[in-house]
Design a protein around this motif. Structure first.
Motif, PDB file in Angstrom:
ATOM      1  N   PHE A 142      28.873 -10.581  14.077  1.00 43.74           N
ATOM      2  CA  PHE A 142      27.768 -11.409  14.366  1.00 43.74           C
ATOM      3  C   PHE A 142      26.925 -10.513  15.574  1.00 43.74           C
ATOM      4  CE2 PHE A 142      29.817 -14.266  12.243  1.00 43.74           C
ATOM      5  CZ  PHE A 142      29.054 -14.963  11.358  1.00 43.74           C
ATOM      6  N   SER A 143      28.194 -10.160  16.471  1.00 39.54           N
ATOM      7  CA  SER A 143      27.453  -9.278  17.796  1.00 39.54           C
ATOM      8  C   SER A 143      26.669  -8.337  17.120  1.00 39.54           C
ATOM      9  CB  SER A 143      29.064  -8.672  18.727  1.00 39.54           C
ATOM     10  OG  SER A 143      28.596  -8.070  19.763  1.00 39.54           O
ATOM     11  N   ALA A 144      27.271  -7.570  16.238  1.00 39.01           N
ATOM     12  CA  ALA A 144      26.629  -6.016  15.797  1.00 39.01           C
ATOM     13  C   ALA A 144      25.409  -6.917  15.165  1.00 39.01           C
ATOM     14  CB  ALA A 144      26.989  -5.604  14.336  1.00 39.01           C
ATOM     15  N   PHE A 145      25.177  -7.911  14.673  1.00 41.30           N
ATOM     16  CA  PHE A 145      24.170  -8.575  14.063  1.00 41.30           C
ATOM     17  C   PHE A 145      22.954  -9.460  14.949  1.00 41.30           C
ATOM     18  CE2 PHE A 145      21.873 -12.672  11.457  1.00 41.30           C
ATOM     19  CZ  PHE A 145      21.353 -11.632  10.969  1.00 41.30           C
ATOM     20  N   ALA A 146      23.443  -9.765  15.798  1.00 40.52           N
ATOM     21  CA  ALA A 146      22.636  -9.849  17.057  1.00 40.52           C
ATOM     22  C   ALA A 146      21.941  -9.110  18.058  1.00 40.52           C
ATOM     23  CB  ALA A 146      23.596 -10.799  18.123  1.00 40.52           C
ATOM     24  N   ASP A 147      22.903  -7.545  17.746  1.00 37.24           N
ATOM     25  CA  ASP A 147      21.961  -6.969  18.245  1.00 37.24           C
ATOM     26  C   ASP A 147      20.692  -5.840  17.568  1.00 37.24           C
ATOM     27  OD1 ASP A 147      24.215  -6.408  21.136  1.00 37.24           O
ATOM     28  OD2 ASP A 147      25.068  -5.713  19.957  1.00 37.24           O
ATOM     29  N   ARG A 148      20.994  -6.897  16.392  1.00 42.04           N
ATOM     30  CA  ARG A 148      19.987  -5.600  15.509  1.00 42.04           C
ATOM     31  C   ARG A 148      19.433  -6.236  15.669  1.00 42.04           C
ATOM     32  NH1 ARG A 148      20.142  -1.288  14.611  1.00 42.04           N
ATOM     33  NH2 ARG A 148      21.952  -0.829  14.141  1.00 42.04           N
ATOM     34  N   VAL A 149      19.432  -7.880  15.246  1.00 43.80           N
ATOM     35  CA  VAL A 149      17.927  -8.310  15.634  1.00 43.80           C
ATOM     36  C   VAL A 149      16.933  -8.774  16.920  1.00 43.80           C
ATOM     37  CG1 VAL A 149      17.328 -10.867  15.235  1.00 43.80           C
ATOM     38  CG2 VAL A 149      19.025 -10.423  13.356  1.00 43.80           C
ATOM     39  N   GLN A 150      18.088  -8.330  17.376  1.00 47.67           N
ATOM     40  CA  GLN A 150      17.082  -8.184  18.802  1.00 47.67           C
ATOM     41  C   GLN A 150      16.311  -6.711  19.305  1.00 47.67           C
ATOM     42  OE1 GLN A 150      19.851  -7.505  22.750  1.00 47.67           O
ATOM     43  NE2 GLN A 150      18.081  -8.878  23.370  1.00 47.67           N
ATOM     44  N   GLY A 151      16.830  -5.821  18.172  1.00 49.11           N
ATOM     45  CA  GLY A 151      16.143  -4.675  18.159  1.00 49.11           C
ATOM     46  C   GLY A 151      14.690  -4.926  17.627  1.00 49.11           C
ATOM     47  N   MET A 152      14.665  -4.866  15.775  1.00 50.67           N
ATOM     48  CA  MET A 152      14.129  -5.261  15.075  1.00 50.67           C
ATOM     49  C   MET A 152      12.739  -6.291  15.893  1.00 50.67           C
ATOM     50  SD  MET A 152      15.653  -6.405  11.452  1.00 50.67           S
ATOM     51  CE  MET A 152      14.378  -7.227  10.843  1.00 50.67           C
ATOM     52  N   MET A 153      13.226  -7.089  16.730  1.00 49.57           N
ATOM     53  CA  MET A 153      12.341  -7.948  17.413  1.00 49.57           C
ATOM     54  C   MET A 153      11.373  -7.150  18.326  1.00 49.57           C
ATOM     55  SD  MET A 153      11.792 -10.823  16.386  1.00 49.57           S
ATOM     56  CE  MET A 153      11.350 -11.612  17.495  1.00 49.57           C
ATOM     57  N   HIS A 154      12.201  -5.582  18.974  1.00 48.75           N
ATOM     58  CA  HIS A 154      11.354  -4.769  19.893  1.00 48.75           C
ATOM     59  C   HIS A 154      10.444  -4.483  18.999  1.00 48.75           C
ATOM     60  CE1 HIS A 154      11.431  -2.468  23.447  1.00 48.75           C
ATOM     61  NE2 HIS A 154      11.398  -0.934  22.696  1.00 48.75           N
ATOM     62  N   VAL A 155      11.230  -3.984  17.600  1.00 45.01           N
ATOM     63  CA  VAL A 155      10.087  -2.954  17.278  1.00 45.01           C
ATOM     64  C   VAL A 155       8.675  -3.745  16.764  1.00 45.01           C
ATOM     65  CG1 VAL A 155       9.805  -2.368  14.729  1.00 45.01           C
ATOM     66  CG2 VAL A 155      12.167  -1.882  15.815  1.00 45.01           C
ATOM     67  N   LEU A 156       9.089  -5.420  16.458  1.00 39.32           N
ATOM     68  CA  LEU A 156       8.094  -5.746  16.128  1.00 39.32           C
ATOM     69  C   LEU A 156       6.867  -5.960  17.817  1.00 39.32           C
ATOM     70  CD1 LEU A 156       6.532  -7.963  14.475  1.00 39.32           C
ATOM     71  CD2 LEU A 156       8.211 -10.349  15.783  1.00 39.32           C
ATOM     72  N   SER A 203       1.027  -0.921  -0.245  1.00 42.78           N
ATOM     73  CA  SER A 203       0.132   0.093  -0.572  1.00 42.78           C
ATOM     74  C   SER A 203       1.121   1.733   0.194  1.00 42.78           C
ATOM     75  CB  SER A 203      -1.476  -0.075   1.247  1.00 42.78           C
ATOM     76  OG  SER A 203      -0.389  -0.076   2.214  1.00 42.78           O
ATOM     77  N   GLY A 204       2.042   0.853   0.057  1.00 46.22           N
ATOM     78  CA  GLY A 204       2.958   2.139   0.029  1.00 46.22           C
ATOM     79  C   GLY A 204       3.581   2.364   1.659  1.00 46.22           C
ATOM     80  N   ARG A 205       3.048   2.254   2.225  1.00 48.21           N
ATOM     81  CA  ARG A 205       2.596   1.955   3.779  1.00 48.21           C
ATOM     82  C   ARG A 205       4.570   1.762   4.258  1.00 48.21           C
ATOM     83  NH1 ARG A 205      -0.187  -0.985   8.758  1.00 48.21           N
ATOM     84  NH2 ARG A 205       1.176  -0.464  10.717  1.00 48.21           N
ATOM     85  N   GLU A 206       4.883   2.141   5.168  1.00 48.85           N
ATOM     86  CA  GLU A 206       6.470   2.475   5.692  1.00 48.85           C
ATOM     87  C   GLU A 206       6.439   2.051   7.162  1.00 48.85           C
ATOM     88  OE1 GLU A 206       8.336   5.507   4.344  1.00 48.85           O
ATOM     89  OE2 GLU A 206       9.240   5.140   2.738  1.00 48.85           O
ATOM     90  N   ILE A 207       7.439   1.382   7.622  1.00 48.10           N
ATOM     91  CA  ILE A 207       7.700   1.227   8.728  1.00 48.10           C
ATOM     92  C   ILE A 207       9.270   1.335   9.355  1.00 48.10           C
ATOM     93  CG2 ILE A 207       7.987  -1.171   8.680  1.00 48.10           C
ATOM     94  CD1 ILE A 207       6.651  -0.936  11.800  1.00 48.10           C
ATOM     95  N   LEU A 208       9.707   1.550   9.715  1.00 47.77           N
ATOM     96  CA  LEU A 208      11.491   1.904  10.088  1.00 47.77           C
ATOM     97  C   LEU A 208      11.490   0.731  11.269  1.00 47.77           C
ATOM     98  CD1 LEU A 208      14.102   3.532   9.920  1.00 47.77           C
ATOM     99  CD2 LEU A 208      13.027   4.806  12.582  1.00 47.77           C
ATOM    100  N   LEU A 209      12.575  -0.007  10.233  1.00 46.27           N
ATOM    101  CA  LEU A 209      13.402  -1.443  11.239  1.00 46.27           C
ATOM    102  C   LEU A 209      14.304  -1.004  12.464  1.00 46.27           C
ATOM    103  CD1 LEU A 209      13.234  -3.774   7.719  1.00 46.27           C
ATOM    104  CD2 LEU A 209      11.876  -3.371   9.671  1.00 46.27           C
ATOM    105  N   TYR A 210      14.987  -0.198  11.693  1.00 46.37           N
ATOM    106  CA  TYR A 210      15.729   0.501  12.222  1.00 46.37           C
ATOM    107  C   TYR A 210      16.762   0.775  11.737  1.00 46.37           C
ATOM    108  CZ  TYR A 210      18.681  -2.668   9.233  1.00 46.37           C
ATOM    109  OH  TYR A 210      19.177  -3.362   8.271  1.00 46.37           O
ATOM    110  N   SER A 211      17.794   2.138  12.175  1.00 48.56           N
ATOM    111  CA  SER A 211      18.497   2.632  12.657  1.00 48.56           C
ATOM    112  C   SER A 211      20.386   2.290  12.592  1.00 48.56           C
ATOM    113  CB  SER A 211      18.501   4.345  13.223  1.00 48.56           C
ATOM    114  OG  SER A 211      17.000   4.632  12.834  1.00 48.56           O
ATOM    115  N   VAL A 212      20.974   2.881  12.025  1.00 46.24           N
ATOM    116  CA  VAL A 212      22.396   2.206  11.779  1.00 46.24           C
ATOM    117  C   VAL A 212      22.577   3.923  12.423  1.00 46.24           C
ATOM    118  CG1 VAL A 212      24.145   1.585  10.747  1.00 46.24           C
ATOM    119  CG2 VAL A 212      22.254   0.916  10.158  1.00 46.24           C
ATOM    120  N   ALA A 213      23.590   3.326  13.071  1.00 44.83           N
ATOM    121  CA  ALA A 213      24.804   5.091  14.356  1.00 44.83           C
ATOM    122  C   ALA A 213      25.836   4.222  14.454  1.00 44.83           C
ATOM    123  CB  ALA A 213      24.728   5.324  15.248  1.00 44.83           C
TER     124      ALA A 213
END
Length: 220
Positions: free
Chosen positions: A125-139, A62-72
């Motif tokens: 892999f540590s950054a990957f794990a942190d990012r997946v955990q953050g995405m689960m928090h968004v979900l 539908s064109g609706r966006e959701i922010l998955l994560y940010s990279v700092a």
């Protein structure tokens, strides 16, 4: 070793040849609101953010966006990691949220470092794990938290001196809702005397009340 490699605690642990290979990569300046990749693109390089922030969005039919994560700085883009390791195309879109300074590690060098460097693998892999955990928090927030709670929390996070400068579309993408829903909720907040809508900005009139709303955890 001078330059961006020496400034990183992670890369300073690499061997001298590995540091030298990275040091030959020159930082790039990328302006705000520049798109780095689109859905369907193939990952060609691992992005190291030295300064600024990159936002990664998922867009529905539908064109609706959701922010998955940010990279700092010090964080990684999970979609790029998956793309490089699993040869998968991007499913989201990345855009610079501010002026950024980045380094692009080409696919070949990235794979060589993954094979030869334990500190580099540990970082990825540590950054990957942190990012997946953050995405689960968004979900979790999108699935279980009320829209009013998510919006109140986002307004509190964004406020600078009691002022939020963001469009309704930006707020909607950040909390995983539709722009029309955000507009109605902002109207409700305004009627309650919690905010005042100004041209291009939102003034928080009652931050303590918004904070209480933000603490509402689940739909009832």
């Amino acid at each position: 070793m001078p330059g961006w490699v020496a400034q990183s605690a992670v890369f300073s642990r690499l061997s001298k040849p590995e540091q030298s290979a990275l040091a030959r990569l020159q930082p790039m300046r990328v302006p705000k609101q520049h798109t780095l990749f689109h859905p369907g693109d193939i990952a060609e390089a691992f992005v190291i953010v030295l300064n600024g922030r990159i936002d990664v969005y998922l867009t529905g039919p539908s064109g609706r966006e959701i922010l998955l994560y940010s990279v700092a700085p010090g964080e990684s883009c999970v979609q790029t990691t998956v793309g490089l390791l699993g040869q998968k195309a991007y499913t989201g879109e990345a855009m610079t949220a501010s002026d950024c300074e980045v380094v692009l590690i080409p696919r070949a060098l990235f794979k060589d470092l993954m094979d030869s460097s334990a500190p580099f693998r540990e970082f990825v892999f540590s950054a990957f794990a942190d990012r997946v955990q953050g995405m689960m928090h968004v979900l979790e927030k999108v699935a279980f938290h009320k829209v009013e709670a998510r919006l109140a929390a986002d307004l509190m996070d964004r406020a600078e001196s009691g002022i939020v400068k963001a469009t309704q579309a930006e707020l909607a993408a950040h909390i995983g809702s539709a722009r029309e829903v955000v507009a109605r909720q902002l109207d409700a907040f305004a009627k309650q005397g919690l905010i005042e809508r100004e041209r291009g900005a939102i003034r928080l009139l009652n931050p303590s009340a918004l904070r209480k709303i933000a603490e509402i955890s689940q739909e009832v």
